[in-house]
Design a protein around this motif. Sequence first.
Motif, PDB file in Angstrom:
ATOM      1  N   CYS A  22      -9.955  -0.377 -16.327  1.00  0.00           N
ATOM      2  CA  CYS A  22      -9.233  -0.041 -15.092  1.00  0.00           C
ATOM      3  C   CYS A  22      -9.586  -1.039 -13.991  1.00  0.00           C
ATOM      4  N   ILE A  23     -10.869  -1.296 -13.834  1.00  0.00           N
ATOM      5  CA  ILE A  23     -11.331  -2.226 -12.808  1.00  0.00           C
ATOM      6  C   ILE A  23     -10.775  -3.626 -13.061  1.00  0.00           C
ATOM      7  N   ALA A  24     -10.750  -4.039 -14.337  1.00  0.00           N
ATOM      8  CA  ALA A  24     -10.261  -5.377 -14.678  1.00  0.00           C
ATOM      9  C   ALA A  24      -8.758  -5.515 -14.468  1.00  0.00           C
ATOM     10  N   SER A  25      -8.016  -4.429 -14.691  1.00  0.00           N
ATOM     11  CA  SER A  25      -6.552  -4.530 -14.744  1.00  0.00           C
ATOM     12  C   SER A  25      -5.848  -4.173 -13.448  1.00  0.00           C
ATOM     13  N   LEU A  26      -6.443  -3.360 -12.593  1.00  0.00           N
ATOM     14  CA  LEU A  26      -5.772  -2.979 -11.356  1.00  0.00           C
ATOM     15  C   LEU A  26      -5.668  -4.182 -10.421  1.00  0.00           C
ATOM     16  N   PRO A  27      -4.672  -4.179  -9.539  1.00  0.00           N
ATOM     17  CA  PRO A  27      -4.504  -5.311  -8.612  1.00  0.00           C
ATOM     18  C   PRO A  27      -5.757  -5.556  -7.776  1.00  0.00           C
ATOM     19  N   ASP A  28      -5.860  -6.758  -7.249  1.00  0.00           N
ATOM     20  CA  ASP A  28      -7.054  -7.155  -6.510  1.00  0.00           C
ATOM     21  C   ASP A  28      -7.171  -6.467  -5.156  1.00  0.00           C
ATOM     22  N   ASN A  29      -6.122  -5.768  -4.711  1.00  0.00           N
ATOM     23  CA  ASN A  29      -6.253  -5.046  -3.442  1.00  0.00           C
ATOM     24  C   ASN A  29      -7.007  -3.725  -3.611  1.00  0.00           C
ATOM     25  N   PHE A  30      -7.363  -3.375  -4.865  1.00  0.00           N
ATOM     26  CA  PHE A  30      -8.192  -2.189  -5.109  1.00  0.00           C
ATOM     27  C   PHE A  30      -9.664  -2.582  -5.008  1.00  0.00           C
ATOM     28  N   GLU A  31     -10.418  -1.868  -4.204  1.00  0.00           N
ATOM     29  CA  GLU A  31     -11.862  -2.046  -4.102  1.00  0.00           C
ATOM     30  C   GLU A  31     -12.542  -0.863  -4.787  1.00  0.00           C
ATOM     31  N   HIS A  32     -13.442  -1.142  -5.710  1.00  0.00           N
ATOM     32  CA  HIS A  32     -14.000  -0.108  -6.569  1.00  0.00           C
ATOM     33  C   HIS A  32     -15.450   0.229  -6.206  1.00  0.00           C
ATOM     34  N   THR A  33     -15.726   1.522  -6.190  1.00  0.00           N
ATOM     35  CA  THR A  33     -17.091   2.037  -6.106  1.00  0.00           C
ATOM     36  C   THR A  33     -17.278   3.013  -7.258  1.00  0.00           C
ATOM     37  N   ILE A  34     -18.357   2.863  -7.998  1.00  0.00           N
ATOM     38  CA  ILE A  34     -18.675   3.810  -9.070  1.00  0.00           C
ATOM     39  C   ILE A  34     -19.885   4.622  -8.639  1.00  0.00           C
ATOM     40  N   VAL A  35     -19.712   5.937  -8.592  1.00  0.00           N
ATOM     41  CA  VAL A  35     -20.795   6.848  -8.248  1.00  0.00           C
ATOM     42  C   VAL A  35     -21.169   7.621  -9.501  1.00  0.00           C
ATOM     43  N   THR A  36     -22.436   7.593  -9.864  1.00  0.00           N
ATOM     44  CA  THR A  36     -22.905   8.355 -11.020  1.00  0.00           C
ATOM     45  C   THR A  36     -23.753   9.526 -10.546  1.00  0.00           C
ATOM     46  N   LEU A  37     -23.539  10.680 -11.167  1.00  0.00           N
ATOM     47  CA  LEU A  37     -24.367  11.835 -10.830  1.00  0.00           C
ATOM     48  C   LEU A  37     -25.801  11.622 -11.291  1.00  0.00           C
ATOM     49  N   SER A  38     -25.971  10.911 -12.402  1.00  0.00           N
ATOM     50  CA  SER A  38     -27.316  10.653 -12.911  1.00  0.00           C
ATOM     51  C   SER A  38     -27.684   9.187 -12.668  1.00  0.00           C
ATOM     52  N   ASN A  39     -27.391   8.305 -13.625  1.00  0.00           N
ATOM     53  CA  ASN A  39     -27.791   6.910 -13.484  1.00  0.00           C
ATOM     54  C   ASN A  39     -26.778   6.009 -14.192  1.00  0.00           C
ATOM     55  N   TYR A  40     -27.098   4.713 -14.256  1.00  0.00           N
ATOM     56  CA  TYR A  40     -26.193   3.760 -14.899  1.00  0.00           C
ATOM     57  C   TYR A  40     -26.986   2.640 -15.550  1.00  0.00           C
ATOM     58  N   SER A  41     -26.289   1.891 -16.414  1.00  0.00           N
ATOM     59  CA  SER A  41     -26.892   0.768 -17.124  1.00  0.00           C
ATOM     60  C   SER A  41     -26.565  -0.532 -16.393  1.00  0.00           C
ATOM     61  N   PRO A  42     -27.567  -1.203 -15.822  1.00  0.00           N
ATOM     62  CA  PRO A  42     -27.298  -2.486 -15.148  1.00  0.00           C
ATOM     63  C   PRO A  42     -26.684  -3.519 -16.092  1.00  0.00           C
ATOM     64  N   GLU A  43     -27.077  -3.479 -17.385  1.00  0.00           N
ATOM     65  CA  GLU A  43     -26.536  -4.425 -18.356  1.00  0.00           C
ATOM     66  C   GLU A  43     -25.035  -4.221 -18.540  1.00  0.00           C
ATOM     67  N   PHE A  44     -24.598  -2.965 -18.590  1.00  0.00           N
ATOM     68  CA  PHE A  44     -23.174  -2.688 -18.749  1.00  0.00           C
ATOM     69  C   PHE A  44     -22.413  -3.053 -17.476  1.00  0.00           C
ATOM     70  N   VAL A  45     -22.995  -2.753 -16.324  1.00  0.00           N
ATOM     71  CA  VAL A  45     -22.367  -3.083 -15.043  1.00  0.00           C
ATOM     72  C   VAL A  45     -22.183  -4.596 -14.920  1.00  0.00           C
ATOM     73  N   ALA A  46     -23.146  -5.355 -15.423  1.00  0.00           N
ATOM     74  CA  ALA A  46     -23.089  -6.814 -15.323  1.00  0.00           C
ATOM     75  C   ALA A  46     -21.892  -7.396 -16.055  1.00  0.00           C
ATOM     76  N   GLN A  47     -21.321  -6.651 -16.996  1.00  0.00           N
ATOM     77  CA  GLN A  47     -20.183  -7.145 -17.768  1.00  0.00           C
ATOM     78  C   GLN A  47     -18.839  -6.847 -17.118  1.00  0.00           C
ATOM     79  N   LEU A  48     -18.827  -6.089 -16.027  1.00  0.00           N
ATOM     80  CA  LEU A  48     -17.568  -5.744 -15.368  1.00  0.00           C
ATOM     81  C   LEU A  48     -16.883  -7.002 -14.858  1.00  0.00           C
ATOM     82  N   ALA A  49     -15.560  -6.989 -14.897  1.00  0.00           N
ATOM     83  CA  ALA A  49     -14.786  -8.189 -14.579  1.00  0.00           C
ATOM     84  C   ALA A  49     -14.749  -8.502 -13.085  1.00  0.00           C
TER      85      ALA A  49
END
Length: 397
Positions: free
Chosen positions: A40-67
């Motif tokens: 979704c983040i990779a494909s939506l137009p560039d005028n979309f600004e994304h914030t991901i909120v996790t209730l618990s935690n997240y993987s920095p390694e996976f986040v690093a691969q986001l487009a």
Amino acid sequence: MPSEPLQPEGELLGNAPKIKLMHLVYSFDVGGLERIIANCIASLPDNFEHTIVTLSNYSPEFVAQLAKPVKMIALNKPEGQSWATFKQFYSLLKQEKPDILHSYNLASLEFQTMAALARVPFRLHAEHGRDVHDPDGTNKKYQILRKLVAPFVHKIVSVSDDLHQWLISVVGLSSEKCQLILNGVDTNQYKPAVDKEQTNSSENKKLIFGHVGRLQAIKNQKNLIESYILACEQNEKFKAESKLVIVGKGPLKDALEQQIISASYQDNIEMWGERHDMPAVYKSVDVFVMSSDAEGVPMTMLEAMASGLPVVSTKVGGIPEVTSKEQAILVEAKSAEALSEGLLLMFDRYQAEGEFGPVFSDMQKASQQLVEERFSQRTMMNQYLALYQQGLAHVRH
């Protein structure tokens, strides 16, 4: 490579207003749901600004691969109910002021009440599968929760017709509130290996069954391992000429490894752990196998099918919607005997000669063709983009 961003409807990209999209998910790690958000983040137009909120935690390694750059916020919610987390999330909404809140699955649903209180313009919730504690959807408490929170949400999306019809007929939500958007994959990224023997030269005489998923109870990898061992015990040729690989991580990792060791099947069953090169993983195996007790429409299965893999899977959730006997062998859930029979039947098709020889290769072609025709990422993202734009336009005007 990610797909080219979609163009915002009715706007030139340079003139499109900024849209702040907040994704709310329990955790953000390697998994099918997380890959949908990443796509979704990779494909939506560039005028979309994304914030991901996790209730618990997240993987920095996976986040690093986001487009694209994404703001990551972890609430580090403690186990059980936490009123402090509701207050924390409300304060975050007032600070970030998102235009859209898109929450995913039951764990995040209650927090839509805070979004309504904070007057987030468009509030969307997506059901990608039922909760691990309610695989068949019969838990009355969870049904009531969905019914109570629904008025605070503008739209509820489901990824399979099974979930869509259940929300309407069992939970009792209005058909106007619900929308069906099937999962889709990037068929430019996921495609069959050009030469399977080159990708798997050391094992090219063996049939490699591959499973990809979070190692947790609802995926029931315990039953998968038991089923594979049972098939080996019933057929010596199967044991000698096949292998099972399990890709993923999760809370059951140690227990599954011990199950393999206790059965002395380390030579036949391999745990590959967490992988970030999924197209290469699918090219390294021959058959995709899934043992879940409940599912929506699993992204891993669609990715595998786009990669030309036939399927052996339990017959749950939206899986019968996205496969037929042309691509898959479907069996009853929670039965080692049934799944074992499915594995053996697929092995027979792979080994068969003469008039039955083309069956396996026909299943490979049918898998790829089905995903290309019905489950493309672009179709999915066009539907989400339209929903975001129409939803914002409706609530603002």
